[in-house]
Design an enzyme around this catalytic site. Structure first.
Site, PDB file in Angstrom:
ATOM      1  N   HIS A 212       0.801  -1.224   0.000  1.00 22.85           N
ATOM      2  CA  HIS A 212       0.000   0.000   0.000  1.00 22.85           C
ATOM      3  C   HIS A 212       0.833   1.273   0.000  1.00 22.85           C
ATOM      4  CE1 HIS A 212       1.005  -0.178   4.244  1.00 22.85           C
ATOM      5  NE2 HIS A 212       0.665   1.090   4.340  1.00 22.85           N
TER       6      HIS A 212
HETATM    7  C1  UD1 Z   1      -2.002   5.266   6.259  1.00 23.19           C
HETATM    8  C2  UD1 Z   1      -0.672   5.663   6.892  1.00 23.19           C
HETATM    9  C3  UD1 Z   1       0.339   4.532   6.676  1.00 23.19           C
HETATM   10  C4  UD1 Z   1      -0.204   3.204   7.158  1.00 23.19           C
HETATM   11  C5  UD1 Z   1      -1.519   2.940   6.434  1.00 23.19           C
HETATM   12  C6  UD1 Z   1      -2.128   1.616   6.817  1.00 23.19           C
HETATM   13  C7  UD1 Z   1      -0.159   8.066   6.827  1.00 23.19           C
HETATM   14  C8  UD1 Z   1       0.694   9.091   6.215  1.00 23.19           C
HETATM   15  N1  UD1 Z   1      -0.112   6.842   6.278  1.00 23.19           N
HETATM   16  O1  UD1 Z   1      -1.792   5.187   4.848  1.00 23.19           O
HETATM   17  O2  UD1 Z   1       1.518   4.835   7.414  1.00 23.19           O
HETATM   18  O3  UD1 Z   1       0.721   2.184   6.879  1.00 23.19           O
HETATM   19  O4  UD1 Z   1      -2.417   4.007   6.762  1.00 23.19           O
HETATM   20  O5  UD1 Z   1      -3.277   1.390   6.079  1.00 23.19           O
HETATM   21  O6  UD1 Z   1      -0.840   8.352   7.800  1.00 23.19           O
HETATM   22  N2  UD1 Z   1      -9.073   4.928   2.072  1.00 23.19           N
HETATM   23  C9  UD1 Z   1     -10.325   4.386   1.994  1.00 23.19           C
HETATM   24  N3  UD1 Z   1     -10.911   3.956   3.144  1.00 23.19           N
HETATM   25  C10 UD1 Z   1     -10.317   4.071   4.365  1.00 23.19           C
HETATM   26  C11 UD1 Z   1      -9.028   4.636   4.416  1.00 23.19           C
HETATM   27  C12 UD1 Z   1      -8.431   5.034   3.281  1.00 23.19           C
HETATM   28  O7  UD1 Z   1     -10.904   4.263   0.932  1.00 23.19           O
HETATM   29  O8  UD1 Z   1     -10.908   3.667   5.380  1.00 23.19           O
HETATM   30  C13 UD1 Z   1      -8.430   5.362   0.820  1.00 23.19           C
HETATM   31  C14 UD1 Z   1      -8.766   6.790   0.483  1.00 23.19           C
HETATM   32  O9  UD1 Z   1      -8.749   6.938  -0.892  1.00 23.19           O
HETATM   33  C15 UD1 Z   1      -7.601   7.546   1.051  1.00 23.19           C
HETATM   34  C16 UD1 Z   1      -6.488   6.575   0.726  1.00 23.19           C
HETATM   35  O10 UD1 Z   1      -7.051   5.279   0.939  1.00 23.19           O
HETATM   36  O11 UD1 Z   1      -7.470   8.813   0.520  1.00 23.19           O
HETATM   37  C17 UD1 Z   1      -5.282   6.727   1.583  1.00 23.19           C
HETATM   38  O12 UD1 Z   1      -5.643   6.744   2.964  1.00 23.19           O
HETATM   39  P1  UD1 Z   1      -4.737   7.528   4.028  1.00 23.19           P
HETATM   40  O13 UD1 Z   1      -5.290   7.385   5.387  1.00 23.19           O
HETATM   41  O14 UD1 Z   1      -4.478   8.892   3.524  1.00 23.19           O
HETATM   42  O15 UD1 Z   1      -3.365   6.770   3.928  1.00 23.19           O
HETATM   43  P2  UD1 Z   1      -3.012   5.229   3.828  1.00 23.19           P
HETATM   44  O16 UD1 Z   1      -2.472   4.961   2.474  1.00 23.19           O
HETATM   45  O17 UD1 Z   1      -4.124   4.344   4.317  1.00 23.19           O
END
Ligand code: UD1
Length: 368
Positions: A212
């Site tokens: 991811h």
């Molecule tokens: C975040 C953490 C990362 C961790 C990861 C575990 C930061 C900078 N990164 O990354 O260190 O390893 O979580 O998963 O804080 N999204 C959904 N549903 C959700 C959550 C996310 O659809 O419940 C999608 C959305 O498009 C979102 C994208 O995933 O914009 C990224 O989510 P985000 O929380 O920004 O970062 P992660 O890649 O999950």
């Protein structure tokens, strides 16, 4: 006077596993009160609620719903909501875990309100400032008051950065506390109903994949190269790949096809995922937590990254760093599935009691 209250901040999936044992240790100790603050960074049910239910974490005292959007938007929303809370009900201490945006946002707000910050999993450094988590770690550690460290490198970095030795506590790892606790529970529950049980039952030997990190899945050429390696490996070893929402979107956007021997499934709840990877021939991942969990159980791990902030998993554990080179990914994974994988040993104090140590130290600091 009432008991000093700690705010426990959790926002994203890897935070929940770290908060669970701290909650248990606080309940057992009894001298400190706590509130669970969920920032809402992760908001899908399978990225968040299932973990609360399964890990035995009480419902959050406050859910901010501040997820989604860019880093700045997310961080700003969490800061605004947390600032209001700290102004109206200031705690004795804010405890943050790990290196996600919620960790960064809440530590900055707390310090500006002159509230002490305890950082659990402090001092880790990948040395790679293109990684958002590295920025979060550097900023959080620059302003935290008390540092709870999981491995020797964490202590070394903090001392080199000028932190007083008395504020740096090597306690072991709360993520491993949670793992050992849940692994014992897994032995007592029915696993046949898991959606992935048929995959496990029909393949004696298999690999588990998670990816991811933006550096791996946001760049089309890199993701295609990793995808080709996985497809190639799967001819030899069937793979199962629980896909993070970010990764799912990019698989579709870039039109990457992993072939028929890579089973794509949605994100799994903790127990079901543990049931899969604990018996895998090899785990291929770019996750931070999984590098450590595989080390704790001695499962060979091939890390698809150029660096790691968790070097103890390489120096002592079962982890090998391979970068994103397709040949190396396949070669190391084949090594593991032929029984030549690294098993390593468990690092010092990864014994399931880190949260107890943290709570005993915090009780001394906050009651004194
Ligand atoms: C975040 C953490 C990362 C961790 C990861 C575990 C930061 C900078 N990164 O990354 O260190 O390893 O979580 O998963 O804080 N999204 C959904 N549903 C959700 C959550 C996310 O659809 O419940 C999608 C959305 O498009 C979102 C994208 O995933 O914009 C990224 O989510 P985000 O929380 O920004 O970062 P992660 O890649 O999950």
């Amino acid at each position: 006077m009432g008991k000093p209250t700690i705010y426990l901040v959790a926002g994203a999936r890897p935070n929940f596993m770290k908060i669970a044992p701290i909650v248990r240790a606080l309940d057992a100790h009894g001298a400190l009160a706590y509130k669970i603050i969920h920032t809402g960074q992760h908001y899908d049910r399978d990225m968040n609620e299932v973990f609360f239910e399964e890990l035995g974490i009480p419902a959050p005292d406050l859910f901010m719903g501040a997820g989604g959007g860019s880093h700045a938007q997310q961080t700003a929303r969490i800061m605004t909501a947390f600032e209001e809370l700290c102004a109206s009900q200031p705690p004795a201490c804010v405890l943050v875990v790990g290196d996600v945006n919620s960790t960064l946002a809440c530590s900055i707000v707390a310090k500006k309100a002159c509230i002490p910050v305890a950082h659990v999993e402090a001092g880790l450094r990948s040395g790679d400032r293109r990684m958002p988590e590295e920025i979060n770690r550097l900023v959080t550690d620059a302003i935290s008051d008390w540092f709870f460290v999981t491995e020797p490198s964490g202590r070394e970095h903090l001392l080199r950065e000028g932190k007083p030795a008395a504020d740096v506590h090597y306690v072991g790892h709360v993520m491993v506390d949670n793992l050992l606790y849940q692994a014992e529970r897994l032995g007592q529950i029915e696993t046949a109903n898991f959606e992935t049980a048929p995959f496990k039952a029909c393949h004696g030997s298999y690999g588990v994949v998670t990816l991811h990190r933006p550096s791996n899945v946001d760049d089309a050429a890199t993701f295609a190269r990793i995808g080709a390696a996985l497809e190639h490996l799967s001819q030899r070893l069937p793979l199962i790949f629980p896909v993070h929402p970010r990764t799912r979107a990019n698989l579709e956007r870039f039109g990457i096809d992993l072939g028929g021997r890579v089973s794509l499934v949605g994100p799994r709840a903790y127990m079901e995922f543990l049931n899969l990877w604990k018996d895998a021939a090899v785990v291929l991942t770019d996750s931070g937590g999984l590098q450590e969990e595989t080390t704790a159980l001695g499962v060979p791990c091939v890390t698809i990254r150029e660096n790691t902030e968790r070097p103890v998993t390489i120096d002592e554990g079962s982890n090998v760093l391979v970068g994103t080179d397709a040949e190396r990914i396949v070669a190391e994974a084949v090594n593991a599935c032929e029984g030549r994988g690294k098993r390593g040993r468990k690092p010092d104090l990864w014994d399931g009691r880190a949260a107890e140590r943290i709570v005993a130290i915090l009780a001394g600091l906050l009651q004194g």
